[in-house]
Design an enzyme around this catalytic site. Structure first.
Site, PDB file in Angstrom:
ATOM      1  N   ASP A 171      13.572   7.685   8.502  1.00 42.76           N
ATOM      2  CA  ASP A 171      12.588   7.926   9.553  1.00 42.76           C
ATOM      3  C   ASP A 171      12.578   6.757  10.537  1.00 42.76           C
ATOM      4  OD1 ASP A 171      10.400   9.433  10.739  1.00 42.76           O
ATOM      5  OD2 ASP A 171       9.063   7.864   9.990  1.00 42.76           O
ATOM      6  N   ARG A 205       0.825  -1.214   0.000  1.00 39.87           N
ATOM      7  CA  ARG A 205       0.000   0.000   0.000  1.00 39.87           C
ATOM      8  C   ARG A 205       0.859   1.265   0.000  1.00 39.87           C
ATOM      9  NH1 ARG A 205      -2.637  -3.602   3.513  1.00 39.87           N
ATOM     10  NH2 ARG A 205      -4.822  -4.052   2.997  1.00 39.87           N
ATOM     11  N   ILE A 206       1.865   1.303   0.873  1.00 36.58           N
ATOM     12  CA  ILE A 206       2.708   2.493   0.932  1.00 36.58           C
ATOM     13  C   ILE A 206       3.514   2.640  -0.352  1.00 36.58           C
ATOM     14  CG2 ILE A 206       4.620   3.617   2.134  1.00 36.58           C
ATOM     15  CD1 ILE A 206       3.631   2.269   4.710  1.00 36.58           C
ATOM     16  N   HIS A 219      10.932   8.875  13.445  1.00 34.57           N
ATOM     17  CA  HIS A 219       9.874   7.875  13.247  1.00 34.57           C
ATOM     18  C   HIS A 219       8.481   8.522  13.302  1.00 34.57           C
ATOM     19  CE1 HIS A 219       9.696   3.239  13.325  1.00 34.57           C
ATOM     20  NE2 HIS A 219       8.656   3.722  12.673  1.00 34.57           N
ATOM     21  N   ARG A 271      11.781   0.182   8.242  1.00 38.41           N
ATOM     22  CA  ARG A 271      12.352  -0.401   9.455  1.00 38.41           C
ATOM     23  C   ARG A 271      13.858  -0.141   9.478  1.00 38.41           C
ATOM     24  NH1 ARG A 271       8.022  -0.239  10.892  1.00 38.41           N
ATOM     25  NH2 ARG A 271       6.588  -1.862  11.646  1.00 38.41           N
ATOM     26  N   ASP A 302       8.913  -6.634  -5.656  1.00 37.80           N
ATOM     27  CA  ASP A 302       8.080  -7.270  -4.642  1.00 37.80           C
ATOM     28  C   ASP A 302       7.747  -8.673  -5.128  1.00 37.80           C
ATOM     29  OD1 ASP A 302       6.006  -8.150  -2.873  1.00 37.80           O
ATOM     30  OD2 ASP A 302       5.662  -6.052  -2.319  1.00 37.80           O
ATOM     31  N   GLY A 359       6.445   8.868  10.499  1.00 40.02           N
ATOM     32  CA  GLY A 359       5.729   8.581   9.258  1.00 40.02           C
ATOM     33  C   GLY A 359       4.219   8.577   9.385  1.00 40.02           C
ATOM     34  N   ALA A 360       3.704   8.059  10.492  1.00 40.43           N
ATOM     35  CA  ALA A 360       2.254   7.946  10.670  1.00 40.43           C
ATOM     36  C   ALA A 360       1.680   9.105  11.472  1.00 40.43           C
ATOM     37  CB  ALA A 360       1.923   6.630  11.360  1.00 40.43           C
ATOM     38  N   GLU A 401      16.335   2.989  18.464  1.00 38.72           N
ATOM     39  CA  GLU A 401      15.550   4.224  18.572  1.00 38.72           C
ATOM     40  C   GLU A 401      15.356   4.604  20.038  1.00 38.72           C
ATOM     41  OE1 GLU A 401      11.959   3.770  16.269  1.00 38.72           O
ATOM     42  OE2 GLU A 401      13.073   3.774  14.382  1.00 38.72           O
TER      43      GLU A 401
END
Length: 321
Positions: free
Chosen positions: A261, A156-157, A284, A237, A176, A286-287, A266
């Site tokens: 990101d 999706r991303i 981090h 990741r 993929d 992104g969302a 972390e």
């Protein structure tokens, strides 16, 4: 609904939209927050779980020991997508459903990828800092038009990133192994059968894969096979890349830039990566948009309520053989 308790470990759950938390409470569910700060270790999770019927997690460690401590636990909800911090197999053995929120942050992450890429290529951060320090320097950088982007992981991303790259006039190729060729064709993207072929062609490589669990996808040899002058973007990741190899490639000029990101550790305090040249980093995030926050929150809330009511969730995490 019978009174149930949900332990909320994810600090970003309902942070920018009150709708998910309000929906839980309106359903008669009791919510509780931990004493410890996120992310919680396995020991801390064990201390916090108590009699919770459900737990909403971010990067907290839900290993076998932690899951076993949940005497009433019925559902573990990942406030995000990746479940590498959850022992899904142990949960299944205990009859505990694991759910996540796939696709809810796709556009948010894709926007950030393009932002990181533009900042890296046009040296926006360097220019900003220079201006604040009283200098008037002109920074040179390449345009994106007619350049080739390789997307490793075309879910999706990856699809959303491809749409944005096309908008900048880029040629897009993707790798993929789990997608049929027709999926690439529908997206107007060229399919690469091997990662090495994508690395050799691309001016920009962007990662959108889960953790391998067996070490970096891009180690020193793979980075060495990238096109000279290429840049790498990792908003997936941190352990997908060998960060020491990235630093070496940046210092000797084999890699023109790195934007990330996500990091192997972390926060990456004191890591050599932070002192490397030609880098742009975000913590981090992104969302972290209001839209994604509401979508992810509502996704996990609806699935938690479904499981507690004896219904099937929309996004169960299935163990693959």
């Amino acid at each position: 609904m019978t009174m149930y308790e949900v332990l909320i470990l994810s600090p970003s759950f309902s942070q920018w939209s009150d709708r998910p938390l309000r929906t839980l409470r309106e359903a008669g569910v009791s919510v509780r927050y931990p004493e410890a700060s996120s992310p919680l270790s396995s020991r801390q999770v064990r201390e916090e779980l108590g009699g919770a019927d459900a737990v909403i997690v971010a990067l907290d460690e839900l290993d076998a020991a932690a899951i076993s401590a949940g005497r009433n636990l019925k559902v573990i909800a990942k406030h995000g997508v990746g479940v590498d911090n959850i022992d899904v197999g142990r949960a299944a053995l205990g009859g505990i459903t694991v759910v996540n929120a796939p696709g809810m942050n796709s556009t948010a992450v894709a926007d950030l990828v393009m932002g990181l890429l533009l900042a890296l290529q046009r040296k926006i951060v360097d220019a900003h800092n220079s201006l604040l320090e009283g200098r008037w320097e002109r920074f040179h950088g390449p345009e994106l038009v007619d350049r080739t982007m390789a997307i490793l992981g075309f879910g999706r991303i990856g699809h959303e990133v491809a749409k944005r790259a096309h908008g900048f006039g880029m040629r897009v190729i993707a790798y993929d192994p789990f997608l049929a060729p027709a999926e690439f064709e529908r997206a107007g993207v060229e399919r690469c059968e091997e990662i090495d072929a994508a690395l050799a062609e691309a001016d920009v490589v962007t990662l959108h894969l889960p953790s391998t669990g067996t070490g970096p996808l891009l180690g020193g040899e793979a980075i060495g096979r990238m096109k000279p002058g290429a840049v790498l973007v990792n908003a997936a990741r941190g352990d997908l890349v060998d960060e020491d190899a990235v630093v070496a490639a940046l210092r000797d000029g084999a890699l023109a830039g790195y934007a990330a990101d996500a990091f192997a550790v972390e926060p990456p305090v004191g890591r050599p990566l932070l002192t490397a040249p030609n880098v742009v980093f975000t913590p981090h995030i992104g969302a972290f948009t209001d839209h994604a926050n509401e979508l992810m929150g509502m996704s996990v809330v609806e699935d938690i309520l479904a499981v507690l009511s004896g219904r099937a969730p929309r996004h169960p995490v299935i163990i693959k053989d």
